[in-house]
Design a protein around this motif. Structure first.
Motif, short mmCIF file in Angstrom:
data_model
loop_
_atom_site.label_atom_id
_atom_site.label_comp_id
_atom_site.label_asym_id
_atom_site.label_seq_id
_atom_site.Cartn_x
_atom_site.Cartn_y
_atom_site.Cartn_z
N ALA A 83 0.82 -1.21 0.00
CA ALA A 83 0.00 0.00 0.00
C ALA A 83 0.86 1.26 0.00
CB ALA A 83 -0.94 -0.01 1.20
N TRP A 84 1.95 1.25 0.77
CA TRP A 84 2.86 2.41 0.77
C TRP A 84 3.48 2.62 -0.60
CZ3 TRP A 84 2.79 6.22 3.93
CH2 TRP A 84 2.43 6.05 5.27
N PHE A 85 3.89 1.54 -1.24
CA PHE A 85 4.48 1.66 -2.58
C PHE A 85 3.44 2.16 -3.58
CE2 PHE A 85 5.70 -0.14 -6.72
CZ PHE A 85 6.95 0.46 -6.87
N GLY A 86 2.23 1.63 -3.50
CA GLY A 86 1.18 2.10 -4.40
C GLY A 86 0.82 3.55 -4.16
N LEU A 87 0.83 3.98 -2.89
CA LEU A 87 0.56 5.37 -2.58
C LEU A 87 1.62 6.29 -3.20
CD1 LEU A 87 -1.21 7.37 -0.98
CD2 LEU A 87 0.31 7.01 0.96
N PHE A 88 2.86 5.87 -3.16
CA PHE A 88 3.94 6.66 -3.76
C PHE A 88 3.75 6.77 -5.28
CE2 PHE A 88 8.18 6.62 -5.76
CZ PHE A 88 8.63 7.87 -5.35
N ILE A 89 3.41 5.66 -5.92
CA ILE A 89 3.19 5.69 -7.37
C ILE A 89 2.00 6.57 -7.72
CG2 ILE A 89 2.65 4.30 -9.39
CD1 ILE A 89 5.49 3.96 -8.37
N GLY A 90 0.95 6.49 -6.91
CA GLY A 90 -0.21 7.33 -7.15
C GLY A 90 0.09 8.81 -7.03
N LEU A 91 0.89 9.19 -6.06
CA LEU A 91 1.29 10.59 -5.92
C LEU A 91 2.08 11.07 -7.13
CD1 LEU A 91 2.25 10.76 -2.13
CD2 LEU A 91 0.27 11.82 -3.24
N LEU A 92 2.97 10.23 -7.63
CA LEU A 92 3.73 10.61 -8.82
C LEU A 92 2.82 10.81 -10.02
CD1 LEU A 92 6.91 8.33 -8.56
CD2 LEU A 92 6.69 10.75 -8.02
#
Length: 201
Positions: free
Chosen positions: A80-89
């Motif tokens: 979830a943390w990795f997906g959140l980072f990708i979503g912000l980008l």
């Protein structure tokens, strides 16, 4: 004979252990760090000090038993943390930002993290059914200092004034202390001594 080109890449020097006097040996890193902080507050050149850990050991502490539930929870959290980072980008570099991408990316990352963690645990379940944390610890920590600054550092740690500092100018009150003493009374004359020694009627 060939000349070295000024544009050639220089090979970095191999790391070496610091040399100098041992200012102190401490059982834990916070104790050594506290001494360096004390010297830094006294405007001591701490750039000449090194903290060296001796007899390094790798410590692996067992934190608990690993189950499918714990593996799934840990995998989904990291995903979830990795997906959140990708979503912000995606939102930052998108011409038309849509914040729903952040939630969707976090959910997709959590799903992939959960799946990967469960599959990994199932493959190595018989070999490792516990969770651990890794630490690198030293038996003791030494402060290595430039020999020319050893005495100055020990004076600072002993609570004395740093010899490298300029002594403060004396204050007007301290310069006039102690106050001048008043002149002593003159000794009594002969008549006064006789009068004082005569018996009273």
């Amino acid at each position: 004979m060939t000349n070295a080109s000024p544009f050639a890449r220089r090979t970095p020097a191999p790391p070496t252990l610091p040399r100098g006097d041992v200012l102190g040996t401490y059982d834990s890193y916070p104790e050594a760090q506290k001494v360096v902080n004390t010297l830094a507050k006294a405007d001591f050149p701490v750039g000449k000090i090194s903290i060296v850990g001796n007899d390094l050991k790798t410590v692996e502490r067992v934190t608990g038993r690993l189950t499918y539930a714990r593996a799934a929870l840990a995998g989904s959290a990291s995903g979830a943390w990795f997906g959140l980072f990708i979503g912000l980008l995606l939102v930052l570099f998108s011409p038309e930002p849509n914040f729903s991408f952040i939630l969707a990316a976090a959910l997709i990352g959590a799903a992939f993290g959960l799946l990967f963690s469960v599959v990994t645990y199932a493959a190595g379940r018989r070999r490792r059914d516990f969770t651990t944390t890794h630490q690198v610890l030293a038996s003791n920590y030494q402060l290595i200092i430039d020999p020319q600054l050893t005495g100055r550092a020990r004076s600072v740690l002993a609570g004395e004034r740093d010899p490298g500092e300029t002594p403060p100018p004396p204050s007007p009150v301290s310069a006039a202390w102690p106050p001048p003493q008043a002149p002593a009374d003159p000794p009594p004359t002969g008549s006064e001594s006789e009068t004082s020694g005569a018996p009273r009627s």
